[in-house]
Design a protein around this motif. Structure first.
Motif, PDB file in Angstrom:
ATOM      1  N   LEU A  26       0.777  -1.167   0.130  1.00  0.00           N
ATOM      2  CA  LEU A  26      -0.269  -0.111  -0.011  1.00  0.00           C
ATOM      3  C   LEU A  26       0.880   1.321  -0.004  1.00  0.00           C
ATOM      4  N   LYS A  27       1.898   1.209   0.771  1.00  0.00           N
ATOM      5  CA  LYS A  27       2.804   2.180   0.977  1.00  0.00           C
ATOM      6  C   LYS A  27       3.355   2.416  -0.482  1.00  0.00           C
ATOM      7  N   ASP A  28       3.951   1.431  -1.140  1.00  0.00           N
ATOM      8  CA  ASP A  28       4.443   1.673  -2.648  1.00  0.00           C
ATOM      9  C   ASP A  28       3.626   2.012  -3.504  1.00  0.00           C
ATOM     10  N   ARG A  29       2.370   1.750  -3.612  1.00  0.00           N
ATOM     11  CA  ARG A  29       1.335   2.300  -4.262  1.00  0.00           C
ATOM     12  C   ARG A  29       1.261   3.679  -4.157  1.00  0.00           C
ATOM     13  N   THR A  30       1.458   4.273  -2.976  1.00  0.00           N
ATOM     14  CA  THR A  30       1.302   5.881  -2.914  1.00  0.00           C
ATOM     15  C   THR A  30       2.418   6.376  -4.017  1.00  0.00           C
ATOM     16  N   GLY A  31       3.609   5.795  -3.928  1.00  0.00           N
ATOM     17  CA  GLY A  31       4.739   6.474  -4.749  1.00  0.00           C
ATOM     18  C   GLY A  31       5.584   7.756  -3.633  1.00  0.00           C
ATOM     19  N   LEU A  32       5.000   7.540  -2.418  1.00  0.00           N
ATOM     20  CA  LEU A  32       5.597   8.467  -1.665  1.00  0.00           C
ATOM     21  C   LEU A  32       6.774   7.893  -0.862  1.00  0.00           C
ATOM     22  N   SER A  33       7.693   8.694  -0.691  1.00  0.00           N
ATOM     23  CA  SER A  33       8.742   8.482   0.258  1.00  0.00           C
ATOM     24  C   SER A  33       8.307   8.207   1.846  1.00  0.00           C
ATOM     25  N   LEU A  34       9.227   7.827   2.737  1.00  0.00           N
ATOM     26  CA  LEU A  34       8.485   8.013   4.269  1.00  0.00           C
ATOM     27  C   LEU A  34       8.448   9.251   4.601  1.00  0.00           C
ATOM     28  N   VAL A  35       9.338  10.165   4.290  1.00  0.00           N
ATOM     29  CA  VAL A  35       9.233  11.487   4.694  1.00  0.00           C
ATOM     30  C   VAL A  35       7.921  12.088   4.261  1.00  0.00           C
ATOM     31  N   ALA A  36       7.587  11.796   2.850  1.00  0.00           N
ATOM     32  CA  ALA A  36       6.384  12.584   2.401  1.00  0.00           C
ATOM     33  C   ALA A  36       5.171  11.932   2.935  1.00  0.00           C
ATOM     34  N   LEU A  37       5.446  10.556   3.190  1.00  0.00           N
ATOM     35  CA  LEU A  37       4.275   9.765   3.921  1.00  0.00           C
ATOM     36  C   LEU A  37       3.861  10.283   5.317  1.00  0.00           C
ATOM     37  N   GLY A  38       4.878  10.727   5.860  1.00  0.00           N
ATOM     38  CA  GLY A  38       5.093  11.331   7.247  1.00  0.00           C
ATOM     39  C   GLY A  38       4.202  12.626   7.198  1.00  0.00           C
ATOM     40  N   GLU A  39       4.624  13.335   6.208  1.00  0.00           N
ATOM     41  CA  GLU A  39       3.956  14.760   6.032  1.00  0.00           C
ATOM     42  C   GLU A  39       2.551  14.587   5.850  1.00  0.00           C
ATOM     43  N   ARG A  40       1.983  13.558   5.036  1.00  0.00           N
ATOM     44  CA  ARG A  40       0.555  13.564   4.636  1.00  0.00           C
ATOM     45  C   ARG A  40      -0.375  12.696   5.777  1.00  0.00           C
ATOM     46  N   THR A  41       0.409  12.154   6.718  1.00  0.00           N
ATOM     47  CA  THR A  41      -0.440  11.339   7.478  1.00  0.00           C
ATOM     48  C   THR A  41      -0.089  11.712   8.921  1.00  0.00           C
ATOM     49  N   ALA A  42       0.636  12.569   9.214  1.00  0.00           N
ATOM     50  CA  ALA A  42       0.885  13.146  10.527  1.00  0.00           C
ATOM     51  C   ALA A  42       1.529  12.080  11.588  1.00  0.00           C
ATOM     52  N   TYR A  43       2.112  10.954  11.032  1.00  0.00           N
ATOM     53  CA  TYR A  43       3.008  10.050  11.599  1.00  0.00           C
ATOM     54  C   TYR A  43       4.615  10.051  10.975  1.00  0.00           C
ATOM     55  N   SER A  44       5.588  10.042  11.996  1.00  0.00           N
ATOM     56  CA  SER A  44       6.652  10.386  11.397  1.00  0.00           C
ATOM     57  C   SER A  44       7.293   9.562  10.523  1.00  0.00           C
ATOM     58  N   LYS A  45       8.410   9.860   9.811  1.00  0.00           N
ATOM     59  CA  LYS A  45       9.199   8.988   9.003  1.00  0.00           C
ATOM     60  C   LYS A  45       9.625   7.759  10.112  1.00  0.00           C
ATOM     61  N   SER A  46      10.199   7.942  11.219  1.00  0.00           N
ATOM     62  CA  SER A  46      10.861   6.983  11.793  1.00  0.00           C
ATOM     63  C   SER A  46       9.640   5.981  12.476  1.00  0.00           C
ATOM     64  N   SER A  47       8.320   6.804  12.714  1.00  0.00           N
ATOM     65  CA  SER A  47       7.128   5.554  13.101  1.00  0.00           C
ATOM     66  C   SER A  47       6.768   4.627  12.044  1.00  0.00           C
ATOM     67  N   TRP A  48       6.897   5.298  10.521  1.00  0.00           N
ATOM     68  CA  TRP A  48       6.481   4.527   9.668  1.00  0.00           C
ATOM     69  C   TRP A  48       7.603   3.349   9.161  1.00  0.00           C
ATOM     70  N   GLN A  49       8.974   3.764   9.670  1.00  0.00           N
ATOM     71  CA  GLN A  49       9.859   2.663   9.461  1.00  0.00           C
ATOM     72  C   GLN A  49       9.672   1.622  10.413  1.00  0.00           C
ATOM     73  N   ARG A  50       9.223   1.929  11.739  1.00  0.00           N
ATOM     74  CA  ARG A  50       9.099   0.739  12.652  1.00  0.00           C
ATOM     75  C   ARG A  50       7.636   0.137  12.333  1.00  0.00           C
ATOM     76  N   TYR A  51       6.826   0.657  11.706  1.00  0.00           N
ATOM     77  CA  TYR A  51       5.582   0.154  11.478  1.00  0.00           C
ATOM     78  C   TYR A  51       5.740  -0.986  10.210  1.00  0.00           C
ATOM     79  N   LEU A  52       6.588  -0.482   9.248  1.00  0.00           N
ATOM     80  CA  LEU A  52       6.717  -1.347   8.042  1.00  0.00           C
ATOM     81  C   LEU A  52       7.925  -2.118   7.920  1.00  0.00           C
ATOM     82  N   ASN A  53       8.629  -2.165   9.157  1.00  0.00           N
ATOM     83  CA  ASN A  53       9.412  -3.185   9.379  1.00  0.00           C
ATOM     84  C   ASN A  53       9.154  -4.035  10.495  1.00  0.00           C
ATOM     85  N   ALA A  54       7.982  -4.259  10.917  1.00  0.00           N
ATOM     86  CA  ALA A  54       7.331  -5.030  11.919  1.00  0.00           C
ATOM     87  C   ALA A  54       7.824  -4.944  13.345  1.00  0.00           C
TER      88      ALA A  54
END
Length: 169
Positions: A26-54
C-alpha cells in the motif's frame, strides 16, 4: 517501483507478516517516500519505518491515514489490523526493538523522544467474553436531551400557532 524493504523477521506470526506485507504494498502504491508519507499522515518517518519493518504495531489511525492517502479500503485494512494486532509478538524486547523508545522512559521527566502516538491500541474483547456493562449517560446529558426536546416541541407549537393566526386574517 517499490521500496527495497529489509526482510521481515522469520519468527513473525503469519497474520503479522501478511499485514505488514500488505502495508508495504500500500505504501509503495502511493509512490511517496517515508518523509512525504509522514507529512501526509501526521506520523513521522521513523514511526513508519517501525511499522513497515514490523518492529512495532501501527495504531489503527495510522493504518486509516495510509489507506486515505493510497485510496484503499480502510475497512478491509482495519480487519487485517485487528487480526495482526492480536497475533503481534509481545515478548521481551530484543536487539531489533532497541531503536524503539521505552514508553515509560518517555513519560519520565527528561526521558527520550516524544512518541508520535501511543503504540498499542486497546484490543477488542475476545470472542465469547461478555460485553462490558452499559454505562448510563451522565445526568447532565439526560437533562440536555430533555431540554432540547422541550425546545423542539415549543418551536413546533409556536410555528403551528403562527400558521393559524396567519390563516385567520
Amino acid at each position: 517501483m517499490g521500496t527495497c524493504w529489509q526482510p521481515l523477521p522469520d519468527e513473525l506470526p503469519p497474520e503479522v507478516r501478511h499485514f505488514v506485507e500488505q502495508l508495504r504494498l500500500l505504501k509503495d502504491r502511493t509512490g511517496l517516500s517515508l518523509v512525504a508519507l509522514g507529512e501526509r499522515t501526521a506520523y513521522s518517518k521513523s514511526s513508519w519505518q517501525r511499522y513497515l519493518n514490523a518492529q512495532q504495531p501501527p495504531p489503527r489511525q495510522a493504518v486509516a491515514a495510509l489507506c486515505r492517502v493510497a485510496g484503499a479500503d480502510g475497512e478491509r485494512f482495519g480487519a487485517r489490523w485487528e487480526l495482526a494486532v492480536r497475533a503481534w509478538p509481545r515478548g521481551a524486547p530484543d536487539a531489533r526493538d532497541a531503536a524503539v523508545p521505552d514508553v515509560d522512559a518517555v513519560d519520565a521527566p527528561g526521558g527520550g523522544e516524544e512518541p508520535t502516538v501511543p503504540w498499542w491500541e486497546p484490543l477488542p474483547p475476545e470472542p465469547g467474553t461478555p460485553p462490558p456493562a452499559r454505562r448510563e449517560p451522565p445526568p447532565w446529558r439526560l437533562l440536555a436531551c430533555a431540554a432540547f426536546g422541550l425546545v423542539v416541541v415549543l418551536l413546533v407549537g409556536l410555528i403551528l400557532l403562527l400558521g393559524e393566526l396567519a390563516g385567520a386574517r
